[in-house]
Structure formats: C-alpha cells, structure tokens
Design an enzyme around this catalytic site. Structure first.
Site, PDB file in Angstrom:
ATOM      1  N   ASP A  28       0.857  -1.184   0.000  1.00 34.19           N
ATOM      2  CA  ASP A  28       0.000   0.000   0.000  1.00 34.19           C
ATOM      3  C   ASP A  28       0.891   1.232   0.000  1.00 34.19           C
ATOM      4  O   ASP A  28       2.109   1.139   0.221  1.00 34.19           O
ATOM      5  CB  ASP A  28      -0.934   0.012   1.216  1.00 34.19           C
ATOM      6  CG  ASP A  28      -2.160   0.876   0.989  1.00 34.19           C
ATOM      7  OD1 ASP A  28      -3.148   0.365   0.411  1.00 34.19           O
ATOM      8  OD2 ASP A  28      -2.126   2.067   1.361  1.00 34.19           O
TER       9      ASP A  28
ATOM     10  N   TYR B  46     -11.317   9.358 -14.669  1.00 33.82           N
ATOM     11  CA  TYR B  46     -11.443   8.034 -14.071  1.00 33.82           C
ATOM     12  C   TYR B  46     -11.921   7.023 -15.110  1.00 33.82           C
ATOM     13  O   TYR B  46     -11.345   5.928 -15.244  1.00 33.82           O
ATOM     14  CB  TYR B  46     -12.416   8.089 -12.890  1.00 33.82           C
ATOM     15  CG  TYR B  46     -12.563   6.781 -12.164  1.00 33.82           C
ATOM     16  CD1 TYR B  46     -11.661   6.403 -11.185  1.00 33.82           C
ATOM     17  CD2 TYR B  46     -13.613   5.912 -12.464  1.00 33.82           C
ATOM     18  CE1 TYR B  46     -11.788   5.197 -10.512  1.00 33.82           C
ATOM     19  CE2 TYR B  46     -13.749   4.698 -11.802  1.00 33.82           C
ATOM     20  CZ  TYR B  46     -12.839   4.350 -10.830  1.00 33.82           C
ATOM     21  OH  TYR B  46     -12.964   3.146 -10.182  1.00 33.82           O
TER      22      TYR B  46
ATOM     23  N   LYS C  26      -9.851   3.709 -16.634  1.00 30.01           N
ATOM     24  CA  LYS C  26     -10.327   2.336 -16.495  1.00 30.01           C
ATOM     25  C   LYS C  26     -10.606   1.692 -17.855  1.00 30.01           C
ATOM     26  O   LYS C  26     -10.402   0.478 -18.025  1.00 30.01           O
ATOM     27  CB  LYS C  26     -11.571   2.296 -15.602  1.00 30.01           C
ATOM     28  CG  LYS C  26     -11.297   2.737 -14.166  1.00 30.01           C
ATOM     29  CD  LYS C  26     -10.222   1.876 -13.493  1.00 30.01           C
ATOM     30  CE  LYS C  26     -10.057   2.215 -12.020  1.00 30.01           C
ATOM     31  NZ  LYS C  26      -9.069   1.336 -11.353  1.00 30.01           N
TER      32      LYS C  26
ATOM     33  N   ILE D 221     -19.050  -0.677  -4.993  1.00 31.15           N
ATOM     34  CA  ILE D 221     -18.707  -1.560  -3.879  1.00 31.15           C
ATOM     35  C   ILE D 221     -18.602  -0.721  -2.610  1.00 31.15           C
ATOM     36  O   ILE D 221     -18.158   0.437  -2.651  1.00 31.15           O
ATOM     37  CB  ILE D 221     -17.372  -2.283  -4.161  1.00 31.15           C
ATOM     38  CG1 ILE D 221     -17.395  -2.950  -5.542  1.00 31.15           C
ATOM     39  CG2 ILE D 221     -17.078  -3.301  -3.061  1.00 31.15           C
ATOM     40  CD1 ILE D 221     -18.480  -3.974  -5.744  1.00 31.15           C
TER      41      ILE D 221
END
Length: 255
Positions: free
Chosen positions: A38, A162, A166, A195
């Site tokens: 991370d 974004y 993607k 999600i």
C-alpha cells in the site's frame, strides 16, 4: 481441503483497505503467501495483521505505484520473501474526489487532476505489470489481475479521467494477455461496480439513490465479492482464461 492457491505467492497493491484488503485475505485463505502493498506502510501492516490473525503468512510493503523504482523494489521484496511470484493483483487506484475532481465535466477538469488519475490508475498498473511479467518470465509463468471498473465499460458523468483510465486498463489487459500468452502468463481484469469501500463513499453521498436505482440487485457490492473473482482468475481453475474483463456489478451494466 486444499485451497485454490496452496503453495503459491501473491502480491496485492492497494491492499490497505477495501477490495485490496479483502483480496489479500482471500489469497491467504486459499493458501497463498501474500505480499501486502500500500502507499503507506502502516496501512499495509494493518492488513498483514489481519492476514496473520486469520492464519495466513505474508509481508507488508510500502509502495507508490507512480514511482517505477518503488514498484521494482516492491516486486523484488515479494520475490525475496517467497522465492517467486505466482499471482499479482494490481489494484492500487484513486477516485476523482481524491484530486478534487468529483462531478467535474470533461472540459472543466484541471490538467493536474487529469494527469494524476491517469498516472495512478493506468500508468501505475502498467508499471506493476511490467515488473511482474519480468519475474514471471524467469520462472515460467504466472497470473495477473488488474482492477478496472464498470467505469471502463460505460461513461460516468463527471468522472471523465477516471473512466478514461479504467477503459485504458481494459485495453492494457487485453493487449498484455496477447503479448505474454507465449510466456505462460495470463492477464485478466476485474470490473467492480459500486462496492462498499471508502472510495465510493463520496459517490454514494452525492448520488446514492440514483446509483442504487440502477443496480438490479438493489445494493452495494461487498469487497469480498470482488476478491472471490480475483482469486479464481489467479487460480489454475481459470487456466484457459486470459484477456478477459470480468464484471462484478450486481447488474449495473446490464441495464
């Protein structure tokens, strides 16, 4: 009963929370050693603690995926810890709210925000992939999964950078799968819908009713539901699956 990934090693980026954390736990549950990476070491160590508490084994690594030297060091650390790299989940990413671009129309987004999103979400995946492939070539193969999104399949109002990042991850995934099939390396992508993670909190605050109204299943997905798809794609059970973008969205893109 043996796990799907017994004796294998795995690397997860963006593993400090959300989908990355759930996937690290799922990898460990299925018998893999897990390199938990991370942006901050503290976040990686918290996930590693959860992995170890569940009976798994791994290492925690700090890595900024916009820094190629850091990515190379991350892969090297995983290989040094486990002796190889069988599976990789390139999941680190950022959302528009993290660069003050939430709800900003395409022509109005600041260049710095545009470039930042692309550097993390697309270039970061490519940096990870290239170093992972280099290792997997040496050892005779492996499996890689990249995080795309339903935003890689449809347009997203007010989220152009974004969505572009993607869509590009899916193109990268398909092309890398073709390029490296002869190396016995499978490359796939997962396309999560909305999600329940920290990254979707802003979207749900602004437009939660509208978003859920478009999801036939009528709810947010859970990180573990994405993790299950990733683990399967990395396992030998998916031995003939490459170049695919697996959609896990409760029906969002079917509407």
């Amino acid at each position: 009963m043996a796990g799907m990934l017994d004796g294998k090693s795995a690397l997860v980026t963006g593993a400090g929370s959300g989908i990355g954390r759930a996937t690290a736990l799922a990898f460990a549950r299925e018998g893999a050693w897990v390199a938990v990476a991370d942006l901050t070491l503290d976040a990686a160590q918290r996930t590693l603690g959860a992995v170890e508490a569940a009976g798994g084994q791994g290492v925690a690594i700090a890595c900024d995926v916009t820094d190629d030297a850091a990515v190379a060091a991350m892969v090297a650390a995983a290989v040094n810890a486990f002796g190889g790299l069988d599976c990789a989940f390139n999941n680190a990413g950022i959302a528009p709210y993290q660069v003050n671009a939430t709800g900003v129309a395409t022509a109005d987004i600041e260049e710095a925000a545009w470039l930042r999103i692309l550097d993390v979400n697309l270039n970061g995946v490519w940096r990870c992939l290239r170093h992972e492939v280099a290792q997997m070539r040496k050892q005779g193969g492996g499996a890689i999964v990249n995080t795309a999104s339903v935003g890689g399949l449809v347009g997203l109002r007010g989220s152009s950078a974004y969505a572009v990042s993607k869509h590009a991850v899916l193109g990268l995934t398909k092309t890398a799968a073709i390029d490296h099939a002869a190396d016995n390396i499978r490359v796939n992508a997962v396309c999560p819908g909305y999600i329940e993670t920290p990254m979707t909190e802003e979207s749900m605050r602004r437009a939660g009713e509208r978003i859920l109204g478009r999801v036939p299943m009528g709810r947010l997905g859970q990180p573990g539901e994405i993790a299950e798809a990733v683990v399967w794609m990395c396992s030998d059970r998916a031995s003939f699956v490459t170049g695919a973008g697996w959609t896990v969205d409760g029906g969002y893109t079917a509407v």
